[in-house]
Motif scaffolding. Sequence first.
Motif, PDB file in Angstrom:
ATOM      1  N   GLY A  22       0.744  -1.230   0.080  1.00  0.00           N
ATOM      2  CA  GLY A  22       0.064   0.119  -0.091  1.00  0.00           C
ATOM      3  C   GLY A  22       1.004   1.120   0.045  1.00  0.00           C
ATOM      4  N   LEU A  23       1.596   1.406   1.066  1.00  0.00           N
ATOM      5  CA  LEU A  23       2.674   2.605   0.979  1.00  0.00           C
ATOM      6  C   LEU A  23       3.600   2.764  -0.260  1.00  0.00           C
ATOM      7  N   GLY A  24       3.796   1.433  -0.883  1.00  0.00           N
ATOM      8  CA  GLY A  24       4.595   1.505  -2.187  1.00  0.00           C
ATOM      9  C   GLY A  24       4.369   2.254  -3.108  1.00  0.00           C
ATOM     10  N   ILE A  25       2.966   1.603  -3.320  1.00  0.00           N
ATOM     11  CA  ILE A  25       2.307   1.867  -4.902  1.00  0.00           C
ATOM     12  C   ILE A  25       1.512   3.413  -4.232  1.00  0.00           C
ATOM     13  N   GLY A  26       1.325   3.738  -2.959  1.00  0.00           N
ATOM     14  CA  GLY A  26       0.733   4.900  -2.557  1.00  0.00           C
ATOM     15  C   GLY A  26       1.636   6.006  -2.816  1.00  0.00           C
ATOM     16  N   LEU A  27       3.051   5.791  -2.762  1.00  0.00           N
ATOM     17  CA  LEU A  27       4.198   6.664  -3.031  1.00  0.00           C
ATOM     18  C   LEU A  27       4.170   7.233  -4.114  1.00  0.00           C
ATOM     19  N   LEU A  28       3.554   6.132  -5.520  1.00  0.00           N
ATOM     20  CA  LEU A  28       3.387   7.030  -6.794  1.00  0.00           C
ATOM     21  C   LEU A  28       2.520   7.799  -6.907  1.00  0.00           C
ATOM     22  N   SER A  29       1.253   7.528  -6.320  1.00  0.00           N
ATOM     23  CA  SER A  29       0.167   8.715  -6.354  1.00  0.00           C
ATOM     24  C   SER A  29       0.574   9.853  -5.758  1.00  0.00           C
ATOM     25  N   VAL A  30       0.958   9.850  -4.618  1.00  0.00           N
ATOM     26  CA  VAL A  30       1.270  11.204  -3.990  1.00  0.00           C
ATOM     27  C   VAL A  30       2.744  11.751  -4.721  1.00  0.00           C
ATOM     28  N   ALA A  31       3.598  11.109  -5.070  1.00  0.00           N
ATOM     29  CA  ALA A  31       4.711  11.982  -5.880  1.00  0.00           C
ATOM     30  C   ALA A  31       4.083  12.547  -7.286  1.00  0.00           C
ATOM     31  N   ALA A  32       3.230  11.988  -7.612  1.00  0.00           N
ATOM     32  CA  ALA A  32       2.500  12.269  -9.056  1.00  0.00           C
ATOM     33  C   ALA A  32       1.840  13.851  -8.731  1.00  0.00           C
ATOM     34  N   ALA A  33       1.192  13.781  -7.702  1.00  0.00           N
ATOM     35  CA  ALA A  33       0.463  14.938  -7.283  1.00  0.00           C
ATOM     36  C   ALA A  33       1.301  15.923  -6.470  1.00  0.00           C
ATOM     37  N   LEU A  34       2.504  15.626  -5.885  1.00  0.00           N
ATOM     38  CA  LEU A  34       3.315  16.822  -5.242  1.00  0.00           C
ATOM     39  C   LEU A  34       4.416  17.429  -6.548  1.00  0.00           C
ATOM     40  N   ALA A  35       4.725  16.649  -7.678  1.00  0.00           N
ATOM     41  CA  ALA A  35       5.516  17.282  -8.286  1.00  0.00           C
ATOM     42  C   ALA A  35       5.383  18.785  -8.808  1.00  0.00           C
ATOM     43  N   PRO A  36       3.998  18.695  -9.320  1.00  0.00           N
ATOM     44  CA  PRO A  36       3.878  20.241 -10.015  1.00  0.00           C
ATOM     45  C   PRO A  36       3.884  21.136  -8.923  1.00  0.00           C
ATOM     46  N   LEU A  37       3.899  20.991  -7.574  1.00  0.00           N
ATOM     47  CA  LEU A  37       3.731  21.866  -6.453  1.00  0.00           C
ATOM     48  C   LEU A  37       5.209  22.323  -5.875  1.00  0.00           C
ATOM     49  N   SER A  38       6.015  21.402  -6.439  1.00  0.00           N
ATOM     50  CA  SER A  38       7.654  22.040  -6.067  1.00  0.00           C
ATOM     51  C   SER A  38       7.458  22.172  -4.321  1.00  0.00           C
ATOM     52  N   PRO A  39       7.450  20.951  -3.529  1.00  0.00           N
ATOM     53  CA  PRO A  39       7.576  21.135  -2.233  1.00  0.00           C
ATOM     54  C   PRO A  39       9.081  21.214  -1.750  1.00  0.00           C
ATOM     55  N   PRO A  40       9.247  21.563  -0.434  1.00  0.00           N
ATOM     56  CA  PRO A  40      10.764  21.554  -0.105  1.00  0.00           C
ATOM     57  C   PRO A  40      11.403  20.109  -0.125  1.00  0.00           C
TER      58      PRO A  40
END
Length: 357
Positions: A22-40
């Motif tokens: 769950g956390l391994g594939i959830g990483l993909l979902s969150v990373a795809a959503a974070l990328a355009p936002l340029s987090p620290p």
Amino acid sequence: MDNRRGKGLSFVKRIYLPRIIGLGIGLLSVAAALAPLSPPSWAWLLLLFNGLLWPHVAYQWARRSAAPYKAEHRNMLLDSLMGGFWTVAMQFNPLPTVTVLSMMTMNNVAAGGKRLVAQGILAQLAGMSLASALLGTGLHLNTTPLQIYACLPMLTLYPLALGWVCYHLAIQLAEHKRRLSALSLTDSLTGLLNHGAWKDLLLQHFQACQQQQQPAVIALIDVDHFKTINDTFGHVVGDCVLRQLSEDLKRHLREDDQAGRYGGDEFCLILPGTSEAQACQAMERLRERVAGYRNPQLPHLRISLSIGLSAFQADLESPEHWLEQADKALYSAKRCGRDQVNFASAEGTPLRLAYPD
């Protein structure tokens, strides 16, 4: 459930693989959503830790805990807290947010029911508050095709993994139920049917004999002078005698014969499809085998059996009446000197069976 060698540890093991997936594939979902936002940068490091390392840290933390079940409960609330954290970090991007929160809630429902769901929601709100304090708040309602594709593994693989775990748990529960059912019907000392289970079978065989007019014989077996054996050699030896007799019954009875412990030193048998002569021969062989028992450590120990038999008769009023006839034959055998097989006649009078020397 807090016992580390009991259900608590097994619960920790069941959660381990679904958390990795769950956390391994959830990483993909969150990373795809974070990328355009340029987090620290620290947010990316936290995401990698949460998705790749946390499942193993959580497993070892709970496994080594003195109370594994409580420790895993805490870990699941931390999972929910991080789920709430990432929803704010993603600025509530609709599809990734719903995917993450729904999978977290599904996990809490499966693992702890309504109570864990309620606690998980509070943990998610705490995570949202923490992320708002660290990252600020925002709203990003546009979901890109890449983010959609990144959520697909979470929407397909994680429910499959969770369903697989639940399926194996259901199989285990069914097996435990079967074992408990068997234990409720079994005498703990001898492994034979207990008194109640055997009486239930007696009723079934009585009804079958009435309907199908098939022969059957029941037997009551009493270990002679069993109290003397207990008083002379001790209760441990007495228990060994009962177990030895039960093992003899298991080895030499037919598959359809039903043996039980009637109580104390008495055993009971149902011999379906058996004539009076066959029953007499079988019980006489049993009596002779038991009489031949010898224990080199207890050379003075001698065991004998008194056995009462009763064949099914069409005029029997009830299973209790049938059993009463066998009981009369048994006590006649005991009054006539014990160590013998007696048969109840059609008139209900016990008959002593004589065998040539």
